[in-house]
Each structure stands twice: as structure tokens, then as C-alpha cells.
Design a protein around this motif. Structure first.
Motif, short mmCIF file in Angstrom:
data_model
loop_
_atom_site.label_atom_id
_atom_site.label_comp_id
_atom_site.label_asym_id
_atom_site.label_seq_id
_atom_site.Cartn_x
_atom_site.Cartn_y
_atom_site.Cartn_z
N ASP A 1 11.91 -2.17 -3.07
CA ASP A 1 11.73 -0.68 -3.24
C ASP A 1 12.84 -0.12 -4.23
N SER A 2 12.75 1.17 -4.33
CA SER A 2 13.69 1.98 -5.05
C SER A 2 15.09 2.22 -4.67
N SER A 3 15.14 1.74 -3.20
CA SER A 3 16.45 1.77 -2.45
C SER A 3 17.05 0.39 -2.40
N ASN A 4 16.61 -0.59 -3.17
CA ASN A 4 16.78 -2.02 -3.06
C ASN A 4 16.66 -2.76 -1.76
N ASN A 5 15.70 -2.41 -1.07
CA ASN A 5 15.14 -3.08 0.23
C ASN A 5 14.11 -4.00 -0.26
N ASP A 6 14.25 -4.97 0.15
CA ASP A 6 13.52 -6.19 0.08
C ASP A 6 12.29 -6.32 1.14
N TYR A 7 11.19 -6.51 0.86
CA TYR A 7 10.06 -6.91 1.75
C TYR A 7 9.42 -8.13 1.22
N PRO A 8 9.34 -9.20 2.24
CA PRO A 8 8.61 -10.64 2.00
C PRO A 8 7.20 -10.35 1.83
N LEU A 9 6.44 -11.07 0.92
CA LEU A 9 5.17 -11.28 0.98
C LEU A 9 4.61 -12.57 1.49
N ASP A 10 3.47 -12.53 2.21
CA ASP A 10 3.03 -13.95 2.82
C ASP A 10 2.00 -14.27 1.65
N ILE A 11 2.23 -15.58 1.12
CA ILE A 11 1.17 -16.04 -0.01
C ILE A 11 0.01 -16.53 0.73
N ILE A 12 -0.99 -16.03 0.36
CA ILE A 12 -2.35 -16.33 1.27
C ILE A 12 -3.28 -16.89 0.07
N SER A 13 -4.21 -17.48 0.80
CA SER A 13 -5.36 -18.19 -0.23
C SER A 13 -6.52 -17.26 -0.50
N LYS A 14 -7.15 -17.67 -1.43
CA LYS A 14 -8.30 -17.02 -1.87
C LYS A 14 -9.28 -16.46 -0.57
N SER A 15 -9.47 -17.32 0.16
CA SER A 15 -10.51 -17.18 1.25
C SER A 15 -9.79 -16.05 2.19
N PRO B 1 -10.06 -6.77 5.18
CA PRO B 1 -10.85 -5.55 5.15
C PRO B 1 -10.22 -4.51 4.50
N LEU B 2 -10.74 -3.52 3.85
CA LEU B 2 -10.33 -2.50 3.29
C LEU B 2 -9.16 -2.47 2.13
N LYS B 3 -9.44 -3.26 1.24
CA LYS B 3 -8.59 -3.52 0.26
C LYS B 3 -7.94 -2.58 -0.57
N THR B 4 -8.66 -1.46 -0.53
CA THR B 4 -8.24 -0.44 -1.28
C THR B 4 -7.07 0.70 -0.66
N THR B 5 -6.95 0.27 0.74
CA THR B 5 -6.11 0.99 1.33
C THR B 5 -4.64 0.89 0.93
N GLN B 6 -3.96 2.19 0.54
CA GLN B 6 -2.77 2.10 -0.09
C GLN B 6 -1.59 2.01 1.01
N SER B 7 -0.60 1.18 0.89
CA SER B 7 0.47 1.02 1.69
C SER B 7 1.45 0.05 0.95
N ARG B 8 2.46 -0.39 1.55
CA ARG B 8 3.36 -1.33 1.06
C ARG B 8 2.54 -2.70 1.36
N PRO B 9 2.20 -3.49 0.10
CA PRO B 9 1.58 -4.72 0.37
C PRO B 9 2.26 -5.83 1.22
N GLY B 10 1.73 -6.58 1.95
CA GLY B 10 2.37 -7.69 2.91
C GLY B 10 2.06 -9.09 2.52
N TYR B 11 0.86 -9.19 1.46
CA TYR B 11 0.29 -10.34 1.25
C TYR B 11 0.01 -10.44 -0.29
N LEU B 12 0.26 -11.69 -0.74
CA LEU B 12 -0.05 -12.01 -2.21
C LEU B 12 -1.14 -13.23 -2.29
#
Length: 196
Positions: free
Chosen positions: A91-105, A111-122
Motif C-alpha cells: 500500500d501507499s504506506s509501504n505495508n505489505d499484504y501477502p496474496l494466496d495463489i489460487i487455482s482457476k477453479s 462469490p461476489l467478484k466485484t466487491t471492492q476491498s484489498r485483494p487476498g487472492y491471485l
């Protein structure tokens, strides 16, 4: 550092298709062998154990956008990765947030893919010619995405171009390229080459 020409010459010497002082500079055969070398390097780059390095890169996210193309002329303009192995958001304050790598399935099941927030998955689909990165949730700020990925070995445009390989890969490339190109050259692969 080896050039494409020096790798091809060395391969032909290993196959005993040319002698120590012989060259095939500027010939049609040299051009054909450059094409074959590029095809071979592409195949080598697709193998996990043969990737010389993991590439770390960063890209700016767009608020409200959860899908990005990656590759030449994509949203993320870089060499298309074979696989993304690690990712986080800064983020803009140089805080890092890990993303879990997930499969296509797994992504498809969210659910609710358009909900806006900080992502947690890629989720990464290595489509061609552009790969596709999808984030869940949809970014709500213009944070920075950092990824570590396997990249293919580069294409060699000119016979005089340097092939950027760690030193220990040169023998591997030469001897395995010799096995790959021997039938095209009408050469037998000696036991010494096959066992190298």
C-alpha cells in the motif's frame, strides 16, 4: 557470456558436424539452427527445473479493476510468465499484504467478484499470447502488485546476440541442444553426448 553463434558452433562440434576451426557463419543452415535454438530454449524455459531464475516485478493496480493481462503490450507490459509463484500487495504506506495463489477453479468458486476491498487472492492463467491475472477481491485503492514468477528463456533475435544464462547452464544447453538437433543435421548422438 555465450552468443547464439558460439552455442551453435559448439553444439555442431560436439556432434562432430564441423571441425574445430570450421564455421557456418552467414549460411542458411546457421539461420535455420538459430530458429531451432529459439524453439529449444522456449521448450527448456517451460520446464520448472530448467528456469535459471525467478523474476521479481511490480505493477500498479487500478481501483475497481480485478483482471489484468500480462505479456508484451498487456496491461502489465513484460515477458509473459510461465507461472506466478508468489505475490503480495504494497500500500501507499509501504505495508505489505501477502496474496494466496489460487487455482482457476478456486477463483471461479469465489462469490461476489466485484466487491471492492484489498485483494487476498491471485489467480494466474498463462494464456497465450497474454497471460491473465485475476484478483479477489477487486482493488479499492491504487496499490502496487508485486509478483515472483518463472519466465521463459529469452528469444535470440540475432545470431550475434548474447544468450544470458548462468555459467552452469551452458553445458546443459549445448549437450541437450545437440541431442535435439542431431536428426536435423543427419548426425548420430554419441554415447558421450547422451551421457553428459
Amino acid at each position: 557470456m555465450a552468443t547464439a553463434r558460439s552455442l551453435i558452433r559448439r553444439t555442431l562440434r560436439v556432434l562432430e558436424a564441423i571441425g574445430s576451426g570450421d564455421t557456418i557463419d552467414g549460411t542458411t543452415k546457421e539461420t535455420e539452427l538459430l530458429e531451432t535454438l529459439n524453439s529449444f530454449l522456449g521448450a527448456v524455459g517451460a520446464e520448472k527445473l530448467l528456469v535459471p531464475a525467478i523474476t521479481s516485478e511490480s505493477f500498479s493496480l487500478v481501483t475497481g479493476t480485478n483482471t489484468y493481462t500480462i505479456g508484451a503490450s498487456g496491461n502489465f507490459n513484460t515477458i509473459r510468465p510461465i507461472k506466478i509463484v508468489d505475490a503480495f500487495i504494497r500500500d501507499s504506506s509501504n505495508n505489505d499484504y501477502p496474496l494466496d495463489i489460487i487455482s482457476k477453479s478456486e477463483y471461479n468458486d469465489t462469490p461476489l467478484k466485484t466487491t471492492q476491498s484489498r485483494p487476498g487472492y491471485l489467480e494466474y492463467s498463462p494464456e497465450y499470447p497474454l497471460g491473465k491475472i485475476r484478483l479477489y477481491l477487486t482493488p479499492n485503492t491504487t496499490d502496487t502488485l508485486f509478483i515472483d514468477s518463472w519466465k521463459p528463456l529469452g528469444v535470440v533475435a540475432l545470431i550475434t546476440d548474447t544468450v544470458n544464462l548462468p555459467p552452469m547452464y551452458e553445458d546443459f544447453i549445448v549437450y541437450n541442444f545437440a541431442i535435439n538437433v542431431a536428426p536435423e543435421m543427419g548426425q548420430e548422438v554419441s554415447k558421450a553426448v547422451a551421457m553428459k
